[in-house]
Design an enzyme around this catalytic site. Structure first.
Site, mmCIF file in Angstrom:
data_model
loop_
_atom_site.group_PDB
_atom_site.id
_atom_site.type_symbol
_atom_site.label_atom_id
_atom_site.label_comp_id
_atom_site.label_asym_id
_atom_site.label_seq_id
_atom_site.Cartn_x
_atom_site.Cartn_y
_atom_site.Cartn_z
ATOM 1 N N THR A 474 0.536 -1.571 -0.037
ATOM 2 C CA THR A 474 -0.106 -0.306 -0.293
ATOM 3 C C THR A 474 0.532 1.150 -0.060
ATOM 4 O O THR A 474 0.431 2.022 -0.392
ATOM 5 C CB THR A 474 -1.020 0.004 1.568
ATOM 6 O OG1 THR A 474 0.015 -0.301 2.461
ATOM 7 C CG2 THR A 474 -1.917 -1.103 1.011
ATOM 8 N N PRO A 639 -0.434 12.263 -1.941
ATOM 9 C CA PRO A 639 -0.683 12.012 -3.445
ATOM 10 C C PRO A 639 -0.908 11.027 -4.497
ATOM 11 O O PRO A 639 -1.696 10.399 -4.923
ATOM 12 C CB PRO A 639 -1.191 13.434 -4.247
ATOM 13 C CG PRO A 639 -0.876 13.977 -2.687
ATOM 14 C CD PRO A 639 0.405 13.323 -2.176
ATOM 15 N N GLY A 709 -7.806 7.071 6.081
ATOM 16 C CA GLY A 709 -7.334 5.504 5.168
ATOM 17 C C GLY A 709 -7.725 4.580 4.077
ATOM 18 O O GLY A 709 -9.184 6.178 3.337
ATOM 19 N N GLU A 712 -9.668 0.696 0.789
ATOM 20 C CA GLU A 712 -10.724 -0.352 1.161
ATOM 21 C C GLU A 712 -11.789 0.472 0.377
ATOM 22 O O GLU A 712 -12.241 0.159 -1.167
ATOM 23 C CB GLU A 712 -11.573 -0.344 2.558
ATOM 24 C CG GLU A 712 -10.932 -0.784 3.438
ATOM 25 C CD GLU A 712 -10.177 -2.159 3.903
ATOM 26 O OE1 GLU A 712 -9.215 -2.122 4.284
ATOM 27 O OE2 GLU A 712 -10.981 -2.820 3.169
#
Lengths: 746, 337
Positions: A474, A639, A709, A712
């Protein structure tokens, strides 16, 4: 005169581990070498339920290089108690115990482990193991078992059950002039990370082992090993520095870990067990889901009632649960809501959390139903949503820490050009193709979990930050480096981040999109403590320029501490350490959610997804040609990696909408498309231009960083937006995912 | 994967000589290696023919046309100037399949011999008449979405997965083989078999025979052709239905038509009656639909795959329209013309 410092946080930064990964220098669990390493190959069962009546290993044992074949009949002693097999993420029930006895609980269950000197010998021998079984009737078809579904008696930790009903949903629905009521289904899916599961157990001698495991939290593997094999925690070190994708299937220790440790302890040798791609289909999966949704509204478009019930499968041995229906009570203001969630027992392995577990399933249902309602009301789907906007969390009766969903809807719509949409289905064409524009909103929790971190500064001005959490691809290494570099005013090159090791400060599993907020806050606080210590040391220096300054008066820049008002008043960090005669300063800190904030506020991320599709309806071919995803997720640390996270999530959602399906043969009780040729994920040709917009969202409550976060939220509304676009293009409402050619063609 | 020995013959004669019932020839290995890993194939010996000379060339055929050696890779064929100029249907079909990496490794001969993608065939934990004759066919009554609708038997409903072979069938290629009984030339239509009661046999190759070349006849259909492939994603998936269509037109009237279907049968599906019917007909959707009826005559679904009948009908008409209009399906732009 004060200066503005350009920060790493908030700026696009390349991955600090990028070079290691593209050059192959990043070693994954199945790549770690050890002297005399043995290789284990798993023999998988073929029936869904029954009993092993015998295992003939003679031919396999005769293969040169084979050391031992472990089965339930000859395995070393392990505890029988279920509690010993529990892990941090286990749902209620009795965890699967590999090679425990002769019972077959699901198709693909490991029934033997062949250990040999080399992989080829182990694999060949495994093909010669003859397992005799006595099959018993099994059941894997959720459709047939839906009447047996039950409300799970014991709730899974961390999974909120549906809220109590509000108002009178049935009455309000009956009284609503406009109603939509349908079933919405999503196929079972498997995670299919690029890196298959593997564990390499290094025998260190004296009963000690170091385990390289594919896991999203080393503590979970370590605790599992110590409990199951009765080892002292100090004798087990677990390392997971790099994870080649996991999407949730790396949360729980999987059977290859058990088997590798068992073999290593028994043989007192280093052992590696790697699963094949096919075997990646022999444990957790995203459960197929049947949603029943009813929504009712007044002619003015005000929602009067929402009813949403979901049924999912679980295994015989555990009550897996995820949050499927609660989202329907969060997205819209509505006084009459009834939400219900039930599970049914199947003869499969226990389902597993998979990217935004539950959310895209329930959101597909409610966001399809709301879309259907908009056509029934002849109103714009976006305006209908804004007309019923929920300003507070009506499930829990709390304000949100922040909720810029409205801004996400507006900015996404502007960027997409939504105002040019012709409202009627089948009204937009391009040559032969029908064009459709659809949208949906998305929601996911903005969680934080207790994490500890360590920050160590050396006299050379190098900073190391460390936390046991995992980076599953991630960008955690990168954002922690950014946070730490900013704290001490260092270049990113002067900061090293260490992760994924039980020797490091403790963290729970990486998941739920909580790592940036949690590990980020822990690193931030540890570095903050380091700053304080440095400042105190600097103030105490003879002839200190900062002697009269307070902490608020200084800033850290270019390896120096300087007065904000007069940067010429400065001292280098190296000098501070030299003067104090220290070769290093080390600080520890733990970040945990603020109980009072949690009590008073709800924390969620949001998104608005807009999709364009082109459909050749004669041939049933759909092409997604454009997606805009506007995301409100608090502060964005990087970003560049943030955008990648959203793009990955959107592609995942596109797969859910059009491609992904784990096909169960119910006669055999077996998933049959167990390879990447027949389990389809989007190929490059399927993925259009994806525009990601991060909406400004200031959140001063969620956590010290204001981060919410991103792992998801990208997937959540995507499948619904695509299905809604397909309806707009064709006038055909397809309520079953994936939307394949056979479902789409006329 | 079992243990096997390895041989690398230096010429064709030696390759034929060392072959046994338990050996397999290997060239690109893009399918065979997978099958060995899945324990579907358990060769005692792999005979690596990649060093056999003379099989790696594309050359003019003696009677006109083009001869493609068995070891020429799919990529080489697809981008060969003579192929793209004269047999663009073949190039297009090849590019509709697999990925660049696979096409770089896969060979012409190997493509002909690739095996079905039936889930049960790949799963040695289940029955399969093709893998283990007599064990049964779980696809009938099981998961059969990707299975055949034409030419099936009660023993097997598997399909042949190749794209290239569908074009070769439409182009009426011939397959050149050699072996213990000498050289043979097999018309493409006779090379692959229907399953019948011997679904373990995909082709009419005799034991020990080896494909040496594929020959394309002079008639090339380079003006009016298309390869239309429909699948579960826009790239890198096997065909649910594919159509190779080639027309020779006299104004709006069809002189000659060739149509072959992929993804619907145990072999590329070609029905001469459908092509004969189109001869002399106007190139219209009505004619094409009637040809489709003939091609799909007797089609039978097994539940999950029944949609293929309607899909194939639509695809045949569309493909013939694309061919007639001289607007072949692009394999890069995924918009269907």
């Amino acid at each position: 005169m004060s200066t503005t410092i350009e920060t790493h946080v908030g700026s696009p930064r390349r991955r600090v581990d990028g070079r290691l990964k593209v050059t192959g220098a990043a070693r994954y669990a199945g790549e770690v070498a050890a002297p005399g390493l043995l290789h284990g190959y798993v023999v998988s069962g073929t029936i869904a339920k029954g009993r092993i009546t015998g295992i003939d290993t003679a031919a396999a044992e005769a293969v040169p290089g084979v050391l031992k074949i472990f089965t339930h009949a000859n395995r070393p002693n392990v505890p029988a108690g279920d509690a010993d097999y529990q892990d941090m993420v286990a749902p209620p029930g009795q965890p699967f115990r590999p090679l425990f006895n002769d019972r077959i609980l699901y198709s693909g269950q490991p029934v033997a482990l062949v250990v040999a000197k080399d992989f080829a010998a182990a694999r060949h021998a495994a093909s010669l193991v003859n397992v005799r079984v006595e099959a018993e009737p099994h059941a894997t078809d959720l459709d047939r078992l839906r009447d047996s579904a039950y409300v799970p008696p014991e709730k899974r930790e961390g999974i909120a059950p549906p809220p109590e009903p509000r108002g009178k949903a049935d009455d309000a629905l009956a009284a609503s002039p406009t109603r939509v009521q349908n079933e919405y289904r999503i196929a079972s899916e498997h995670h299919n990370p690029m890196e298959p599961h593997a564990s390499t157990v290094i025998w260190e001698g004296g009963g000690k082992i170091t385990v390289y495991d594919k896991i999203q939290g080393v503590k979970n593997s370590r605790d599992y090993i110590t409990a199951v094999f009765g080892l002292p925690p100090d004798d087990v070190r677990v390392i997971s520095r790099f994870v080649g994708g996991a999407f949730g299937i790396g949360l729980r220790p999987q059977y290859q870990l058990f088997l590798a440790v068992m073999a290593a302890l028994d043989l007192e040798r280093s052992v590696r067990v790697e699963l094949t791609r096919e075997q990646m289909f022999t444990f957790g999966y995203r459960p197929g889901t049947i949603n029943s949704v009813a929504v009712g509204a007044n002619p003015d478009g005000k929602l009067q009632a929402i009813r949403h019930e979901a049924i999912q499968g679980t295994s015989r041995f555990e009550d897996y649960q995820e949050v499927v229906v609660n989202w329907s009570g969060l997205l819209y203001h509505c006084d009459n809501i009834a939400l219900n969630y039930r599970i049914a027992k199947l003869d499969t392995y226990t389902p597993a959390d998979m990217r935004a577990p539950g959310a895209p399933l329930g959101v597909f249902a409610i966001e399809s139903a709301i879309d259907e309602l908009s056509y029934a009301l002849k109103t714009d789907p976006l305006e209908l949503r804004l007309n019923n906007y929920a300003d507070t969390d009506e499930n829990e009766g709390k304000p949100f820490t922040s909720r810029e969903l409205r801004a996400a809807c507006r900015q996404g719509a502007d960027h997409f050009g939504w105002s040019k949409r012709q409202p009627e289905p089948r009204s937009m064409h391009d040559g032969r193709e029908l064009v459709g524009w659809g949208m949906a909103t998305g929601i996911w929790e903005a969680m934080m979990m207790p994490h500890s971190a360590r920050a160590t500064l050396t006299a050379e001005g190098k900073l190391e930050v460390a936390c046991a959490t995992a980076d599953i691809g991630t960008g955690t290494y990168t954002i922690l480096t950014q946070i730490a570099a900013d704290s001490l005013g260092l270049r990113m090159e002067d900061v090293t981040t260490r992760l994924g090791d039980t020797m490091l400060p403790e963290a729970p599993v990486e998941g739920g999109s909580w790592t940036a907020a949690s590990a980020g806050s822990a690193v931030y606080l540890a570095c903050e403590k380091l700053r304080q210590t440095l400042f105190q040391l600097a103030r105490g220096m003879d002839a200190s320029l900062l002697g009269n300054a307070s902490f608020e008066h200084v800033q850290f820049r270019d390896g120096r501490i300087e007065l904000r008002t007069d940067p010429s008043e400065t001292v280098s960090i190296a000098e501070v350490l030299r003067t104090a005669a220290l070769d290093r300063i080390e600080e520890h800190e733990t970040a945990a959610p603020n109980a009072e904030t949690k009590e008073k506020f709800s924390q969620y991320t949001h998104s608005a997804v807009f999709a364009e599709v082109r459909v050749d309806e004669q041939l049933g071919v759909v092409r997604v040609t454009r997606i805009v995803d506007a995301v409100a997720a608090g502060k964005i640390i990087n970003p560049k990696t943030a955008r990648s996270q959203i793009i990955g999530g959107v592609v995942f959602g596109l797969g859910m909408a059009l491609h992904e399906e784990s096909m169960l043969d119910h006669t055999l009780g077996r998933f049959m498309n167990r390879n990447l040729a027949e389990y389809h994920v989007p190929a490059n040709a399927d993925v259009p231009e994806i525009d990601v917009i991060f909406v400004d969202e200031h959140d001063d409550k969620a956590n010290p960083l204001g981060v919410k976060g991103l792992g998801e939220i990208g997937i959540v509304g995507t499948a619904a937006a695509i299905a809604n676009a397909i309806f707009h293009a064709t006038g055909r409402r397809i309520r079953s995912l994936p939307i394949t050619i056979d479902r789409l063609m006329n | 994967m079992n243990r096997f020995s390895y041989a690398r013959p230096n010429d064709l004669a030696e390759a034929v000589q060392v072959a046994t019932a338990e050996s397999r020839f290997i060239a690109g290995g893009t399918n065979l290696i997978d099958l060995i890993k899945y324990n579907v194939e358990r060769p005692a010996r792999l005979i690596d023919i990649t060093r056999v000379p003379g099989l790696d060339r594309i050359e003019p055929a003696p009677g006109g046309g083009l001869r493609i050696g068995a070891l020429v890779t799919n990529s080489t064929v697809a981008y060969d100037d003579r192929v793209t100029a004269s047999y663009p249907l073949l190039a297009s079909a090849i590019l509709a399949g697999a990925s660049p990496q696979l096409r770089n490794a896969a060979t012409t001969g190997g493509n002909l011999l690739q095996r079905t993608r039936c889930y049960y065939f790949y799963d040695s934990g289940t029955a399969c008449n093709k893998r283990e004759p007599g064990s049964g066919c779980p696809a009938i009554g099981g998961l059969n979405r990707i299975h055949a609708i034409l030419g099936t038997s009660e023993d097997c409903i598997a399909t042949h997965p190749s794209d290239m072979c569908v074009a070769l069938a439409a182009l009426a290629a011939t397959v050149h083989v050699t072996g213990p009984i000498g050289d043979r030339v097999i018309p493409f239509a006779d090379f692959h078999r229907l399953p019948g009661d011997r679904p373990d046999r995909d082709t009419t190759l005799e034991k020990g025979e080896i494909v040496t070349a594929v020959e394309l006849p002079p008639e090339d259909f380079s003006a009016h052709y298309t390869y239309l492939k429909l699948r579960d994603r826009l790239s890198y998936a096997f065909a649910l239905v594919s159509v190779a269509a080639a027309l020779d037109l006299d104004g709006d009237t069809i002189r000659t038509a060739r149509i072959a279907l992929g993804g619907v049968a145990h072999k590329p599906w070609r029905i001469p009656a459908a092509e004969d019917f189109l001869s002399g007909q106007p190139a219209t959707a009505e004619s094409f639909a009637r040809a489709a009826d003939t091609l799909l005559s007797g089609a039978q679904g097994f539940g999950h795959n029944t949609f293929k009948i309607g899909l194939a009908r639509q695809a045949i008409v569309r493909a013939l329209q694309q061919a007639a209009a001289g607007t072949p399906q692009s394999q890069i732009d995924k918009r269907i013309r």
